[in-house]
Design a protein around this motif. Structure first.
Motif, PDB file in Angstrom:
ATOM      1  N   GLY A   1       0.801  -1.222   0.000  1.00 15.42           N
ATOM      2  CA  GLY A   1       0.000   0.000   0.000  1.00 15.42           C
ATOM      3  C   GLY A   1       0.831   1.268   0.000  1.00 15.42           C
ATOM      4  O   GLY A   1       0.513   2.218  -0.707  1.00 15.42           O
ATOM      5  N   LYS A   2       1.903   1.283   0.790  1.00 11.89           N
ATOM      6  CA  LYS A   2       2.748   2.475   0.855  1.00 11.89           C
ATOM      7  C   LYS A   2       3.422   2.726  -0.484  1.00 11.89           C
ATOM      8  O   LYS A   2       3.457   3.862  -0.976  1.00 11.89           O
ATOM      9  N   SER A   3       3.944   1.662  -1.081  1.00 14.59           N
ATOM     10  CA  SER A   3       4.597   1.808  -2.389  1.00 14.59           C
ATOM     11  C   SER A   3       3.585   2.194  -3.454  1.00 14.59           C
ATOM     12  O   SER A   3       3.876   3.027  -4.323  1.00 14.59           O
ATOM     13  N   ARG A   4       2.407   1.590  -3.390  1.00 16.49           N
ATOM     14  CA  ARG A   4       1.389   1.866  -4.395  1.00 16.49           C
ATOM     15  C   ARG A   4       0.946   3.330  -4.356  1.00 16.49           C
ATOM     16  O   ARG A   4       0.856   3.995  -5.385  1.00 16.49           O
ATOM     17  N   ILE A   5       0.691   3.835  -3.165  1.00 13.95           N
ATOM     18  CA  ILE A   5       0.258   5.229  -3.078  1.00 13.95           C
ATOM     19  C   ILE A   5       1.388   6.172  -3.496  1.00 13.95           C
ATOM     20  O   ILE A   5       1.158   7.175  -4.163  1.00 13.95           O
ATOM     21  N   ALA A   6       2.618   5.834  -3.129  1.00  9.30           N
ATOM     22  CA  ALA A   6       3.758   6.658  -3.533  1.00  9.30           C
ATOM     23  C   ALA A   6       3.888   6.665  -5.056  1.00  9.30           C
ATOM     24  O   ALA A   6       4.087   7.725  -5.663  1.00  9.30           O
ATOM     25  N   ASP A   7       3.764   5.505  -5.672  1.00  8.96           N
ATOM     26  CA  ASP A   7       3.863   5.415  -7.134  1.00  8.96           C
ATOM     27  C   ASP A   7       2.735   6.176  -7.816  1.00  8.96           C
ATOM     28  O   ASP A   7       2.961   6.916  -8.779  1.00  8.96           O
ATOM     29  N   GLU A   8       1.508   5.976  -7.357  1.00 10.81           N
ATOM     30  CA  GLU A   8       0.360   6.635  -7.974  1.00 10.81           C
ATOM     31  C   GLU A   8       0.401   8.149  -7.803  1.00 10.81           C
ATOM     32  O   GLU A   8      -0.047   8.893  -8.673  1.00 10.81           O
ATOM     33  N   ALA A   9       0.942   8.602  -6.687  1.00  7.99           N
ATOM     34  CA  ALA A   9       1.032  10.035  -6.425  1.00  7.99           C
ATOM     35  C   ALA A   9       2.282  10.650  -7.046  1.00  7.99           C
ATOM     36  O   ALA A   9       2.358  11.868  -7.202  1.00  7.99           O
ATOM     37  N   GLY A  10       3.250   9.817  -7.378  1.00  8.66           N
ATOM     38  CA  GLY A  10       4.503  10.343  -7.923  1.00  8.66           C
ATOM     39  C   GLY A  10       5.381  10.980  -6.868  1.00  8.66           C
ATOM     40  O   GLY A  10       6.050  11.985  -7.128  1.00  8.66           O
ATOM     41  N   VAL A  11       5.371  10.396  -5.669  1.00  6.38           N
ATOM     42  CA  VAL A  11       6.217  10.899  -4.578  1.00  6.38           C
ATOM     43  C   VAL A  11       7.129   9.770  -4.110  1.00  6.38           C
ATOM     44  O   VAL A  11       6.925   8.602  -4.442  1.00  6.38           O
TER      45      VAL A  11
END
Length: 149
Positions: free
Chosen positions: A31-41
């Motif tokens: 989840g942490k990686s996914r949100i970071a990837d989707e947000a571009g952060v």
């Protein structure tokens, strides 16, 4: 920001992440990686927030907010960086529907200095309200032209 403020903000963000289906609880949930990837952060920015180590910067908030279904304004207010009064909603800035701005209001919006207010109002009013004598003279001249044709 106080530790309590960071903890409250991080808890709020965690709830939003879970509600949006991000698995932030299990080590291999991604989840942490996914949100970071989707947000571009950077993943580290997400991790630092969830571990209550630091508040995300404005750009990180700007990128994460849409994924969580909230406005950047809400994130900034919840983070304690601004108050609702410092960042009002557009509808809070609108005048009542029956309010008619005056020439002085327009002058202030345009940055006309107070000492030039009277001159501004006088000049602008000349363009908006035709002079009765001038209108009669124009009408008479047009009548004469029409009669000559």
């Amino acid at each position: 920001m106080s530790t309590q403020g960071l903890d409250e903000f991080a808890g709020w963000v965690e709830g939003l992440m879970r509600a949006r289906g991000y698995d932030i609880d299990s080590p291999r949930g991604g989840g942490k990686s996914r949100i970071a990837d989707e947000a571009g952060v950077h993943r580290a920015a997400v991790t630092r927030l969830l571990q209550r180590q630091s508040m995300p910067d404005l750009e990180t908030m700007r990128r994460i907010a849409p994924l969580l279904g909230v406005s950047v304004r809400d994130m900034l207010i919840r983070s304690g960086r601004v108050t609702p009064e410092e960042l009002p909603l557009a509808e809070d800035l609108l005048a009542p529907g029956d309010w008619q701005p005056t020439m002085e209001d327009f002058a202030r919006w345009l940055g006309v200095p107070d000492e030039r207010m009277d001159v501004f109002v006088k000049v602008v009013t000349q363009f908006l309200e035709p002079d009765a004598e001038g209108a009669d003279a124009r009408g008479t001249a047009e009548s004469r032209r029409a009669a000559q044709d």
